[in-house]
Design an enzyme around this catalytic site. Structure first.
Site, PDB file in Angstrom:
ATOM      1  N   LYS A  12       0.729  -1.373   0.035  1.00  0.00           N
ATOM      2  CA  LYS A  12      -0.231   0.059  -0.070  1.00  0.00           C
ATOM      3  C   LYS A  12       0.795   1.325   0.077  1.00  0.00           C
ATOM      4  O   LYS A  12       1.855   1.171   0.561  1.00  0.00           O
ATOM      5  CB  LYS A  12      -0.960   0.057   1.315  1.00  0.00           C
ATOM      6  CG  LYS A  12      -1.983   0.924   1.187  1.00  0.00           C
ATOM      7  CD  LYS A  12      -3.068   0.077   0.443  1.00  0.00           C
ATOM      8  CE  LYS A  12      -4.314   0.823   0.347  1.00  0.00           C
ATOM      9  NZ  LYS A  12      -5.533  -0.169  -0.071  1.00  0.00           N
ATOM     10  N   ASP A  34      -6.699   4.328  -4.549  1.00  0.00           N
ATOM     11  CA  ASP A  34      -7.382   3.830  -3.380  1.00  0.00           C
ATOM     12  C   ASP A  34      -7.998   5.366  -3.071  1.00  0.00           C
ATOM     13  O   ASP A  34      -8.268   6.189  -4.044  1.00  0.00           O
ATOM     14  CB  ASP A  34      -6.348   3.729  -2.308  1.00  0.00           C
ATOM     15  CG  ASP A  34      -6.918   2.899  -1.225  1.00  0.00           C
ATOM     16  OD1 ASP A  34      -7.623   1.788  -1.213  1.00  0.00           O
ATOM     17  OD2 ASP A  34      -7.074   3.880  -0.119  1.00  0.00           O
TER      18      ASP A  34
HETATM   19  N1  GLU Z   1      -6.976   0.176  -3.389  1.00  0.00           N
HETATM   20  C1  GLU Z   1      -7.763  -1.043  -3.809  1.00  0.00           C
HETATM   21  C2  GLU Z   1      -7.895  -1.866  -2.648  1.00  0.00           C
HETATM   22  O1  GLU Z   1      -7.608  -1.435  -1.313  1.00  0.00           O
HETATM   23  C3  GLU Z   1      -7.289  -1.715  -4.809  1.00  0.00           C
HETATM   24  C4  GLU Z   1      -6.070  -2.107  -4.871  1.00  0.00           C
HETATM   25  C5  GLU Z   1      -5.430  -2.527  -6.194  1.00  0.00           C
HETATM   26  O2  GLU Z   1      -6.265  -2.762  -7.335  1.00  0.00           O
HETATM   27  O3  GLU Z   1      -4.384  -3.044  -6.368  1.00  0.00           O
HETATM   28  O4  GLU Z   1      -8.368  -2.925  -2.523  1.00  0.00           O
END
Ligand code: GLU
Length: 435
Positions: free
Chosen positions: A125, A165
């Site tokens: 993240k 996100d």
């Molecule tokens: N931010 C989204 C999540 O928390 C998507 C993450 C992604 O597609 O890599 O799942």
């Protein structure tokens, strides 16, 4: 000479370094849930020892030339939790409250989310502590490009693939792709997912997370032997995830009666037209004041007498102070970590059926995976192909999780984490520790 401002304006800059702004409690909550899953599945102390900390954490201070000529420094993070099952994967969040602990907790959730849906990815993240709502488009671009440059060495199509996100979107992903490609010397769409469709993004990615959250609720309705037609639904957080969850649930016969955002909520017992509400929010900046609705608080929304509740805002929205008031039979968690362990216990006692975040919001990363595969193979799939592949993956993950509820006699959240810990633990044990 221009001034350099570091952390002077809290609406803009973050804490410096690791000063916690609330992420610590979130991290503690995720660690507790994982420890419990390790104990239930007998995965062993070695597995927990590896999983309780991220493999790599990068903190950067990002200088940005603001439109008024001043330089401001923003704190940014990229946390890579685990890559036993594949390259690191996870979004980048722009929010004033971002801190390192929060990003670590979210990276951990990504490892488990990818494992629950059985994607060949690990978890990561990123985050930048900033308030994108008060940044101009060019400030946002400079911030994004400099942040990308500063994490350039640790991302890549086979290493770590970022995505959107909270408060980041397809435009931000396009800037990340372009910056990475400029530095590499050739166009590299597969370094990031959630791009605009005309720049290598996937059809269906925009609605994927909300669609998945709606699917989670739909499968729960089926499992409990209910019928979606005319079930009442409240949506906390009418952003991308909340809107698409509402849209699909309404299409399948559900009745959306309440919605909220950071400015407050609305209640309309005779049903809300979801696209009219989206238009209204785009025009006015909030759902509050939607014609024909009564204004309520976010807390009041949680306590409404509805059948299904969709928390699609930020973490820890459902906590020990409001869990008791919840009357919904089903909760499908569009947000990451919206329920604290104390609230979880209260809801379990009330026999609320919870589709946990790692399952209910996995539609986003699953479609990110489809986007990445299309990019690597230089292919383009249709929207219906993507959404039907997505539905198959999520329904299978729901069934796998349900099987674990029986196997270990636990609720859906513990079951999903047990399933994830089993899968990640197996990979870790088979790979071993080198040297
Ligand atoms: N931010 C989204 C999540 O928390 C998507 C993450 C992604 O597609 O890599 O799942």
């Amino acid at each position: 000479m221009s001034r350099i401002v570091v952390g002077a304006d809290m609406s803009q800059s973050s804490s410096i370094g690791n000063e916690s702004k609330g992420g610590a409690a979130f991290l503690e909550m995720v660690l507790r849930q994982v420890k419990e899953a390790v104990e239930i599945t007998n995965a062993g102390d070695d597995v927990y020892e590896v999983l309780r900390v991220p493999k790599r954490t990068l903190t950067v201070s990002i200088p940005v030339r603001m439109d008024n000529g001043e330089v401001k420094v923003f704190m940014g993070y990229r946390v890579q939790h685990n890559n036993a099952r594949g390259p690191y994967k996870g979004g980048i969040r722009y929010h004033p409250n971002v801190d390192l602990d929060e990003v670590v907790a979210l990276a951990m959730l990504m490892t488990y989310k990818c494992a629950v849906v059985d994607l060949p990815y690990g978890g990561a993240k990123g985050g930048v502590a900033c308030n994108p709502k008060v940044l101009s488009k060019s400030e946002l671009e400079r911030l994004t490009r400099r942040y990308t440059y500063m994490i350039y060495d640790i991302i890549g199509p086979y290493v770590d693939i970022p995505a959107p996100d909270v408060y980041t979107d397809a435009q931000v992903m396009a800037w990340i792709m372009d910056t990475y490609s400029q530095l590499k010397g050739y166009l590299t769409p597969e370094v990031v997912t959630g791009k605009p469709v005309y720049l290598g993004g996937s059809e269906g990615r925009e609605e994927a997370t909300g669609f998945g959250t709606a699917l989670g609720a739909r499968e729960a309705v089926k499992h409990l032997g209910l019928n979606m037609s005319n079930l009442t639904i409240a949506i906390q957080g009418y952003g991308n995830v909340g809107y698409y969850a509402a849209k699909y649930l309404a299409e399948w016969g559900g009745k959306i009666v309440a919605a909220s955002d950071s400015k407050g909520g609305i209640y309309k017992p005779d049903g809300i037209n979801v696209s009219a509400l989206l238009e209204y929010k785009k025009k006015t900046g909030s759902v509050v004041g939607f014609p024909g609705s009564k204004t309520i608080t976010n807390e009041e929304l949680l306590g409404l007498n509805v059948d299904i509740l969709i928390p699609a805002a930020l973490e820890r929205a459902i906590n020990k102070d409001n869990a008791d008031s919840i009357k919904a039979k089903i909760i499908s968690e569009g947000a990451n970590g919206p329920t604290t362990p104390e609230a979880d216990k209260i809801l379990r006692e009330k026999e609320v059926f919870i589709v946990p975040d790692v399952l209910a919001n996995a539609g986003g990363v699953t479609t990110s995976y489809f986007e990445w595969v299309q990019n690597l193979k230089r292919e383009k799939w249709s929207r219906s192909e993507v959404l039907s592949k997505l539905e198959n993956k999520l329904v299978a993950a729901f069934k796998d999780t349900l099987a674990y509820t029986k196997r270990f006699e636990v609720d859906m959240r513990s079951a999903a984490l047990c399933l994830a810990v089993d899968r990640v633990g197996l990979a870790l044990k088979t790979l071993g520790v080198w040297p």
